[in-house]
Design a protein around this motif. Structure first.
Motif, PDB file in Angstrom:
ATOM      1  N   MET A   1       0.936  -1.265   0.046  1.00 38.16           N
ATOM      2  CA  MET A   1      -0.050   0.157   0.036  1.00 38.16           C
ATOM      3  C   MET A   1       0.649   1.228   0.056  1.00 38.16           C
ATOM      4  N   THR A   2       0.361   2.163  -0.576  1.00 39.55           N
ATOM      5  CA  THR A   2       1.120   3.601  -0.618  1.00 39.55           C
ATOM      6  C   THR A   2       0.147   4.858  -0.161  1.00 39.55           C
ATOM      7  N   TYR A   3       0.770   5.485   0.466  1.00 33.12           N
ATOM      8  CA  TYR A   3       0.030   6.775   1.111  1.00 33.12           C
ATOM      9  C   TYR A   3      -0.148   7.823   0.202  1.00 33.12           C
ATOM     10  N   PRO A   4      -1.129   8.695   0.113  1.00 37.83           N
ATOM     11  CA  PRO A   4      -1.126  10.002  -0.785  1.00 37.83           C
ATOM     12  C   PRO A   4      -0.237  10.652  -0.271  1.00 37.83           C
ATOM     13  N   ASP A   5       0.498  11.673  -1.073  1.00 42.19           N
ATOM     14  CA  ASP A   5       1.369  12.622  -0.475  1.00 42.19           C
ATOM     15  C   ASP A   5       0.822  13.644   0.370  1.00 42.19           C
ATOM     16  N   ALA A   6      -0.307  14.002  -0.152  1.00 39.11           N
ATOM     17  CA  ALA A   6      -0.993  15.178   0.640  1.00 39.11           C
ATOM     18  C   ALA A   6      -2.586  15.054   0.302  1.00 39.11           C
ATOM     19  N   LEU A 119     -15.092   1.583  11.318  1.00 37.22           N
ATOM     20  CA  LEU A 119     -14.508   1.831   9.898  1.00 37.22           C
ATOM     21  C   LEU A 119     -12.949   1.624  10.008  1.00 37.22           C
ATOM     22  N   ALA A 120     -12.233   2.167  11.016  1.00 35.29           N
ATOM     23  CA  ALA A 120     -10.803   2.017  11.139  1.00 35.29           C
ATOM     24  C   ALA A 120     -10.542   2.005  12.633  1.00 35.29           C
ATOM     25  N   ILE A 121      -9.017   1.612  13.089  1.00 33.85           N
ATOM     26  CA  ILE A 121      -8.880   1.643  14.404  1.00 33.85           C
ATOM     27  C   ILE A 121      -7.381   2.518  14.490  1.00 33.85           C
ATOM     28  N   TYR A 122      -6.740   2.638  13.173  1.00 42.57           N
ATOM     29  CA  TYR A 122      -5.713   3.537  13.278  1.00 42.57           C
ATOM     30  C   TYR A 122      -5.810   4.860  12.341  1.00 42.57           C
ATOM     31  N   THR A 123      -5.193   6.094  12.704  1.00 43.68           N
ATOM     32  CA  THR A 123      -5.401   7.138  12.081  1.00 43.68           C
ATOM     33  C   THR A 123      -4.832   7.011  10.483  1.00 43.68           C
ATOM     34  N   ASP A 124      -3.742   6.046  10.492  1.00 50.23           N
ATOM     35  CA  ASP A 124      -2.978   6.037   9.117  1.00 50.23           C
ATOM     36  C   ASP A 124      -3.898   5.123   8.185  1.00 50.23           C
ATOM     37  N   GLU A 125      -5.020   4.789   8.621  1.00 49.26           N
ATOM     38  CA  GLU A 125      -5.964   4.129   7.416  1.00 49.26           C
ATOM     39  C   GLU A 125      -6.824   5.045   6.869  1.00 49.26           C
ATOM     40  N   LEU A 126      -6.907   6.254   7.407  1.00 43.25           N
ATOM     41  CA  LEU A 126      -7.947   7.280   7.098  1.00 43.25           C
ATOM     42  C   LEU A 126      -7.638   7.539   5.471  1.00 43.25           C
ATOM     43  N   PRO A 127      -6.473   8.054   5.355  1.00 37.91           N
ATOM     44  CA  PRO A 127      -6.109   8.593   3.917  1.00 37.91           C
ATOM     45  C   PRO A 127      -6.715   7.558   2.888  1.00 37.91           C
ATOM     46  N   LEU A 128      -6.225   6.332   3.122  1.00 39.57           N
ATOM     47  CA  LEU A 128      -6.531   5.376   2.087  1.00 39.57           C
ATOM     48  C   LEU A 128      -7.926   4.926   1.877  1.00 39.57           C
ATOM     49  N   LEU A 129      -8.756   5.331   2.978  1.00 32.92           N
ATOM     50  CA  LEU A 129     -10.313   4.948   3.006  1.00 32.92           C
ATOM     51  C   LEU A 129     -10.696   6.155   2.058  1.00 32.92           C
ATOM     52  N   ILE A 130     -10.274   7.108   2.337  1.00 35.88           N
ATOM     53  CA  ILE A 130     -11.104   8.371   1.677  1.00 35.88           C
ATOM     54  C   ILE A 130     -10.400   8.356   0.151  1.00 35.88           C
ATOM     55  N   SER A 131      -9.231   8.143  -0.235  1.00 39.92           N
ATOM     56  CA  SER A 131      -8.971   7.993  -1.711  1.00 39.92           C
ATOM     57  C   SER A 131      -9.574   7.070  -2.237  1.00 39.92           C
ATOM     58  N   ALA A 132      -9.847   5.851  -1.804  1.00 37.82           N
ATOM     59  CA  ALA A 132     -10.572   4.427  -2.484  1.00 37.82           C
ATOM     60  C   ALA A 132     -12.096   4.843  -2.618  1.00 37.82           C
ATOM     61  N   GLN A 133     -12.561   5.359  -1.475  1.00 41.36           N
ATOM     62  CA  GLN A 133     -14.236   5.952  -1.807  1.00 41.36           C
ATOM     63  C   GLN A 133     -14.321   6.830  -2.866  1.00 41.36           C
ATOM     64  N   PHE A 317     -20.973   9.797   3.284  1.00 40.76           N
ATOM     65  CA  PHE A 317     -19.563   9.268   3.642  1.00 40.76           C
ATOM     66  C   PHE A 317     -18.767  10.421   4.720  1.00 40.76           C
ATOM     67  N   ALA A 318     -19.084  11.680   4.306  1.00 40.71           N
ATOM     68  CA  ALA A 318     -18.355  12.725   5.566  1.00 40.71           C
ATOM     69  C   ALA A 318     -18.811  12.369   6.677  1.00 40.71           C
ATOM     70  N   GLU A 319     -20.018  12.006   7.216  1.00 44.65           N
ATOM     71  CA  GLU A 319     -20.405  11.882   8.673  1.00 44.65           C
ATOM     72  C   GLU A 319     -19.817  10.577   9.093  1.00 44.65           C
ATOM     73  N   LEU A 320     -19.538   9.848   8.222  1.00 44.55           N
ATOM     74  CA  LEU A 320     -18.834   8.395   8.724  1.00 44.55           C
ATOM     75  C   LEU A 320     -17.570   8.582   8.925  1.00 44.55           C
ATOM     76  N   MET A 321     -16.794   9.441   8.378  1.00 40.61           N
ATOM     77  CA  MET A 321     -15.521   9.924   8.620  1.00 40.61           C
ATOM     78  C   MET A 321     -15.454  10.829   9.778  1.00 40.61           C
ATOM     79  N   ASN A 322     -16.342  11.484   9.888  1.00 42.18           N
ATOM     80  CA  ASN A 322     -16.318  12.326  11.011  1.00 42.18           C
ATOM     81  C   ASN A 322     -16.550  11.814  12.419  1.00 42.18           C
ATOM     82  N   THR A 323     -17.125  10.651  12.450  1.00 42.88           N
ATOM     83  CA  THR A 323     -17.530   9.753  13.522  1.00 42.88           C
ATOM     84  C   THR A 323     -16.148   8.916  13.650  1.00 42.88           C
TER      85      THR A 323
END
Length: 354
Positions: A1-6, A119-133, A317-323
């Protein structure tokens, strides 16, 4: 897996929220544990879901449930579901550490996703979820079922305009889980605050009609850890509403599990364990009661209808991420002993499993 630059999470309400095209609504599910057997599959069947394949690591549980619920296929390889063009909706009911990864894989395979919380248990997982969705434009639904309960729907209608700030207090008499359970393992279950409190954040978000702005937590004990399961969360919402979530594992089993209190404009609503709703100060309403209903079947019914007929997200989706950010922010608050701003959590820092 790769993380987005920004990637910036600031202003999550501006995330694209797609209108989904209709599909046949055929379902594949991974995970064949007690929750799948006792809650998910009965709800899916009752809602009229078309179940094609079920997967589990060992295979035996999946085979048993396939026979019990007349599911056409069982497998030990979930990739068979992802590679099956007939399957539109991928249901994830595995242990918490796999939720984000499986959600990303399913989105990349072009599937809609229903994933049990969290949806996730670590902060590192959030960028991947956002990019994929955002890249897939596919539906993501988390198992936040309580907003779909008829009791919650009644509360929402009685409260009226979401522009008026309200106070919500939720007390959860969660019950004891042995310390050696996988749920308490930070790297597997994430702990009960991450694993379960999202339900109640989502419920308050629904009732307030607003996003969480900041969070603070106070946990029991002299040196509480991230897997504490007796704690109080304070929530500040963007529209001025406030939330208090008391999540306690040290109460009596004889006491009801969930109590929701809402205070608004000299009116009060009390929901007792999703069995009885009592109103004070409401013209023409005093009480609504019935069998316990936390909204599982209604959520599945609406989800299947949406997949089949298309339309807007049931939970944006924004509500899911906010929670999700709020639960992770609560743990950051515990570590740093301060209020945490929710916007942007997960992108300016990294957090390694321990």
């Amino acid at each position: 897996m790769t993380y987005p630059d920004a990637v910036s999470l600031t202003g999550l309400i501006r995330l694209n929220d797609y209108r989904y095209k209709q599909t046949p609504g055929t379902i594949g599910i991974i995970g064949a544990g007690n929750f799948t057997s006792s809650i998910l599959l009965p709800a899916l069947k009752s809602a009229g879901g078309t179940l094609k394949t079920i997967a589990s690591a060992g295979g035996l549980n999946a085979a048993i449930l396939a026979k019990k619920y007349s599911i056409g296929q069982s497998t030990t390889d979930y990739r068979q579901i992802l590679n099956d063009s007939d399957i539109d909706l991928f249901v994830i009911a595995t242990r918490h550490d796999s939720h984000a990864r499986l959600t990303v894989e399913a989105l990349q395979a072009g599937k809609h996703v229903f994933v049990e919380k969290p949806l996730a248990i670590y902060t590192d997982e959030l960028p991947l979820l956002i990019s994929a969705q955002q890249a897939s434009g596919k539906l993501v639904m988390v198992g936040f079922n309580r907003r779909f309960s008829p009791f919650t729907q009644k509360m929402k209608k009685l409260l009226g305009s979401p522009e008026i700030a309200i106070n919500v207090v939720i007390t959860i008499n969660a019950g004891f889980i042995p310390t050696n359970s996988w749920v308490h393992n930070r790297a597997v279950g994430g702990g009960r605050i991450l694993g379960e409190v999202g339900h109640f954040i989502d419920l308050i978000t629904y009732l307030t009609g607003s996003f969480v702005r900041s969070v603070c937590i106070n946990a029991m004990g002299q040196l509480p850890t991230e897997t504490s399961d007796s704690a109080s969360l304070l929530l500040r919402y963007e529209n001025g509403s406030t939330g208090v979530i008391n999540y306690f594992s040290n109460g009596s089993n004889a006491y009801p599990k969930e109590r929701i209190e809402v205070y608004s404009q000299e009116r009060t609503l009390i929901l007792d364990n999703f069995r009885q709703l009592t109103g004070y100060g409401f013209k023409g309403f005093s009480r609504f009661s019935g069998r316990q209903d936390k909204g599982h079947t209604e959520q599945m019914k609406r989800l299947i209808e949406q997949v089949r007929n298309g339309g807007n997200s049931l939970i944006p989706f924004a509500e899911l991420m906010n929670t999700t950010q709020t639960t992770l922010g609560a743990l950051q608050s515990l570590r740093e002993n301060r209020w945490i701003d929710v916007a942007g959590i997960g992108l300016s820092q990294t957090e390694a499993p321990v």
